[in-house]
Scaffold this active site. Structure first.
Site, mmCIF file in Angstrom:
data_model
loop_
_atom_site.group_PDB
_atom_site.id
_atom_site.type_symbol
_atom_site.label_atom_id
_atom_site.label_comp_id
_atom_site.label_asym_id
_atom_site.label_seq_id
_atom_site.Cartn_x
_atom_site.Cartn_y
_atom_site.Cartn_z
ATOM 1 N N HIS A 149 -0.702 -1.233 7.548
ATOM 2 C CA HIS A 149 -1.318 -2.529 7.822
ATOM 3 C C HIS A 149 -1.820 -2.565 9.265
ATOM 4 O O HIS A 149 -1.122 -2.138 10.184
ATOM 5 C CB HIS A 149 -0.317 -3.653 7.564
ATOM 6 N N ASP A 157 3.401 -0.264 10.828
ATOM 7 C CA ASP A 157 3.954 0.535 9.725
ATOM 8 C C ASP A 157 3.013 1.649 9.280
ATOM 9 O O ASP A 157 3.296 2.352 8.315
ATOM 10 C CB ASP A 157 4.300 -0.366 8.536
ATOM 11 N N SER A 167 -1.952 -5.807 -0.440
ATOM 12 C CA SER A 167 -1.451 -6.488 0.755
ATOM 13 C C SER A 167 -2.448 -6.404 1.919
ATOM 14 O O SER A 167 -2.452 -7.283 2.796
ATOM 15 C CB SER A 167 -0.106 -5.887 1.172
#
Length: 812
Positions: free
Chosen positions: A301, A298, A130
């Site tokens: 990221h 978070d 991600s």
């Protein structure tokens, strides 16, 4: 010591009103011994500095510095390894909060159209988790700024794809193998990286780290094969904010991230040690993240600004070599010299060879003629009459110029010195401004004469304006609109002085001869024409010189055409003043016609060969913009000169030492109005919304007259000047031009870096060398002017014919 103090203080010249008591008497009457010692220390300090730190010694020091710096940078490139591509990908720092500065090179900020042009024929593939997907979206948004993010694991966008491979395992290896097989479609750029999923799923075990090394070793083989036909980037893992991670990610610690990064670098560098890995390691985004990871929502990221750094680094690495942006020196090769540059080098080398022959023949004895006054914008007075110099003097001047041009070339056309981008903060502009004005006050002297705008004062004016403009350029202060508008006034003031100085000369002297015209044109244009050849830049690139040259020709033509009205003629009959005003009115009409008809202006200046002088990148838009911006400044200066000279002739002004220019009541009123004008202008400049809006109003608003009145109405103000500023004023033109390549960099878009890693020391060293070079060029120009521009009319016409023929050949 007491005897020395008494001699020094009593010998000090009186300042202020005539008949003022000696300095010792004044200090003794009003001050104590501490004040006397302060004055003594001030005087001794200036004398000691001036005695030991001469311009000759400064130039010797600058030559030694240049040699040492060239050796240092060459050796560091050869032995230290690492070109600008590697530095772009690996090292950098933040300027402010969100501007990323790679180590030693400039990063271009790509726009959508540029990115699309670069990647039109390239297929780009991102592989990873991600965080790589976030990098992918930042990359895509450079190409398509309106692109929205989604969570798909396989995303296809134009020529750029994202493929979900969260771990460096067999799946990733098989995908790479499919690309390396013959006949399969291969991407042109591959960007990949993975580690956090391996840490998360296996709780950061040492066995998983060892397996990661094994997997990555197998993957690296295919990455190397892929690098035969594509650019391959391995993205190092960014740090995490451990406190913000949720329970499922607590095992992803920065210690674990560093272990995986070290493993990746070690595996990829094995091939480098054995012959050179072609897989590039992207570490710059990780370094940027070290300073911004605390802003992560978070903990895993990164903020969008940090991701954009990595995307822009990739774009510069991929596109700079192809598009060659002026302000993107990272990962960009330099063009080889063209024919004219090689020809220029041959001329300088030939001069050196000829000088060597003269030296061997014993014909190198000559006396260098240094004029007592070296001007820069209007004219430079020729040296006192002397025997015409032989060939040795111009050959020496050409040799010195050749060495200086070599330094110019190394600074801005060769990959020897580093370059960095500008970044504006209030402190980078205003703190140096305070420094120079403190120095300007420290070095003050009594003027030789107390007339309005006397020679020392105009040199001072040019000097402090030029220093402000230099600080404005190096600090990138054009980004701050109030500073931009105040500096626009300084440029207009230079043009005002051009109109004032040339009109005064022609009005008083009546010298419209070809010799004087050629002297002025040569001194204005010599350095720029040499730089056009050596640095491969068009004439209009150095916009200020074409501007001043154009206005000099306009002033000359306006006053030289019939009837030539001079002060002597006007004194015989006051009606001739109306003739001068009629000429100025015609000039104003000429300016207005050009200003309000852009199409007509462009048609006139697009005619060959005029277009060759005023076009920039095939367009005269830049010339139109520069000309229009200060179109009334020159005629303003001419009108002021006429008014002043008429008032002076009629003895309306009081210009004696210590005398106010007007009566007390009139002086106070004009000073009050001038101060109010300054304040009003500053308020307007600070409230202006955009540069376009400000520039539209700028030609009609001027506070130049207000400055002249404030500086000249008080008698004590006209009686002193700053010798520090005046010294710089005498070489202001050379300073303005030289800054393009040996103080700034990348054609003024960046800053030259001679001392990497220390911005403060770098700016001091580069400034010192830059000022010494500018001063030497002013002397070289004077030396060559005495040879190139003969006083004999026939000889001058022959040389003009030869120059015209050569110019025509160059234009063709």
């Amino acid at each position: 010591m007491e005897q020395q103090e008494a001699v020094l203080l009593n010998a000090a010249p009186a300042d202020g009103a005539q008949g003022a008591p000696p300095l010792l008497d004044r200090t003794g009457a009003c001050c104590h011994g501490g004040a006397k010692m302060a004055v003594l220390a001030y005087s001794l300090g200036k004398r000691e500095i001036n005695h030991h730190f001469t311009i000759k010694n400064a130039k010797l020091i600058s030559v030694v510095l240049v040699v040492l710096l060239v050796v240092f940078h060459t050796a560091s490139r050869y032995y230290g390894g690492g070109d600008s591509c590697e530095r772009l990908l690996s090292r950098g720092r933040y300027l402010g909060e969100n501007v990323w500065q790679p180590y030693g090179c400039m990063m271009h900020k790509y726009k959508s159209i540029e990115a699309q042009t670069c990647l039109a024929e390239k297929q780009v593939a991102f592989l990873g988790d991600s965080r790589i997907r976030q990098l992918f979206y930042s990359f895509i948004k450079i190409i398509e700024p309106g692109q929205a993010e989604d969570g798909n694991k396989v995303i296809m966008r134009r020529n750029t794809d994202f493929l979900w491979y969260p771990e460096a395992n067999n799946s990733m290896k098989e995908r790479l193998m499919s690309w390396t097989n013959d006949g399969s479609a291969k991407p042109d750029v591959v960007i990949l990286g993975a580690a956090t999923w391996s840490i998360k799923f296996h709780s950061g075990s040492s066995e998983t780290l060892e397996q990661y090394k094994v997997n990555l070793t197998a993957i690296a083989v295919h990455l190397e094969k892929l690098a035969d036909h594509a650019e391959v980037y391995w993205v190092l893992q960014d740090p995490v904010n451990e406190e913000a991670l949720n329970e499922n990610r607590k095992m992803i610690t920065n210690e674990q991230v560093e272990l995986y990064n070290e493993a990746a670098v070690d595996v990829l560098n094995k091939n480098k040690r054995s012959g050179g890995s072609r897989v590039k390691v992207l570490a710059a985004s990780r370094q940027a993240a070290l300073e911004t990871v605390a802003q992560s929502d978070d903990g895993l990221h990164l903020p969008e600004g940090t991701r954009n750094v990595g995307a822009m680094v990739l774009m510069n690495s991929l596109c700079n070599k192809l598009l060659r942006p002026i302000d993107g020196s990272c990962c960009q090769t330099f063009a080889s010299p063209n024919l004219l540059q090689k020809l220029s080098a041959c001329i300088f080398a030939g001069s050196a060879a000829a000088l060597l022959v003269f030296h061997l023949l014993g014909r190198n004895r000559h006396r260098r003629l240094v004029p007592p006054d070296v001007e820069s914008l209007e004219e430079k007075k020729p040296a006192t009459a002397a025997a015409p110099p032989g060939l040795t003097a111009p050959l020496q001047a050409l040799c010195r110029m050749g060495l200086i041009m070599s330094y110019f070339y190394l600074c801005d056309r060769a990959d020897v010195f580093m370059k960095e981008q500008k970044f504006y903060t209030h402190s980078t502009f205003f703190i140096p401004l305070i420094y120079i004005f403190v120095l300007g006050v420290f070095y003050n002297e009594n003027t030789k004469e107390s007339k309005l705008l006397n020679r020392e004062q105009t040199d001072e004016w040019k000097g402090w304006m030029q220093l402000v403009i230099l600080i404005y350029h190096v600090s990138g202060a054009s980004a701050f609109l109030p500073v931009y508008m105040h500096v626009r006034v300084l440029v207009a003031a230079y043009l005002f002085q051009t109109g004032y100085g040339h009109f005064s000369f022609f009005w008083l002297k009546g010298d419209f001869g070809l010799y004087r015209v050629c002297q002025v044109l040569f001194r204005l244009n010599f350095l720029v024409l040499v730089l056009c050849l050596v640095m491969d830049r068009p004439y209009q690139f150095y916009y200020f010189v074409p501007l001043v040259t154009f206005w000099f020709v306009v002033i000359y033509c306006s006053l030289a055409v019939w009837p030539q009205i001079l002060q002597k003629k006007a004194n015989s009959s006051g009606l001739w003043h109306f003739g001068v005003l009629a000429k100025l009115l015609a000039l104003l009409l000429f300016i207005c016609i050009f200003a309000f008809s852009q199409g007509f202006f462009e048609r006139v200046f697009s005619v060959w060969p005029i277009s060759a002088l005023f076009e920039l990148n095939g367009s005269i838009h830049e010339w139109w913009f520069r000309w229009k911006l200060d179109r009334f400044a020159v005629i303003h200066g001419m009108l002021f000169a006429l008014l002043y000279l008429v008032l002076q002739k009629r003895q309306v002004l009081s210009e004696g030492k210590g005398e106010a220019l007007f009566s007390a009541k009139m002086s106070n009123l004009l000073l009050f109005l001038s101060v109010v004008s300054f304040i009003t202008y500053s308020i307007w400049a600070s409230s202006c919304k955009t540069k376009t809006e400000c520039n539209e109003m700028h030609p009609y608003i001027s506070v130049i007259l207000a400055f002249i009145l404030i500086r000249n109405i008080p008698g004590y103000a006209r009686s002193v000047y700053s010798s520090f500023f005046a010294w710089f004023g005498k070489i202001s033109l050379e300073l303005f031009i030289c800054q393009y390549h040996i103080w700034l960099a990348a054609d003024t878009k960046g800053i030259l870096v001679l001392i990497p890693g220390n911005p403060s020391l770098n700016i001091m060293v580069s400034t010192f060398i830059f000022v010494c070079v500018a001063h030497e060029i002013s002397l070289i120009t004077n030396d060559l002017a005495q040879v190139v521009i003969p006083k004999d009319s026939m000889a001058l016409l022959k040389r003009l014919g030869a120059v015209g023929l050569l110019g025509l050949v160059l234009l063709l």
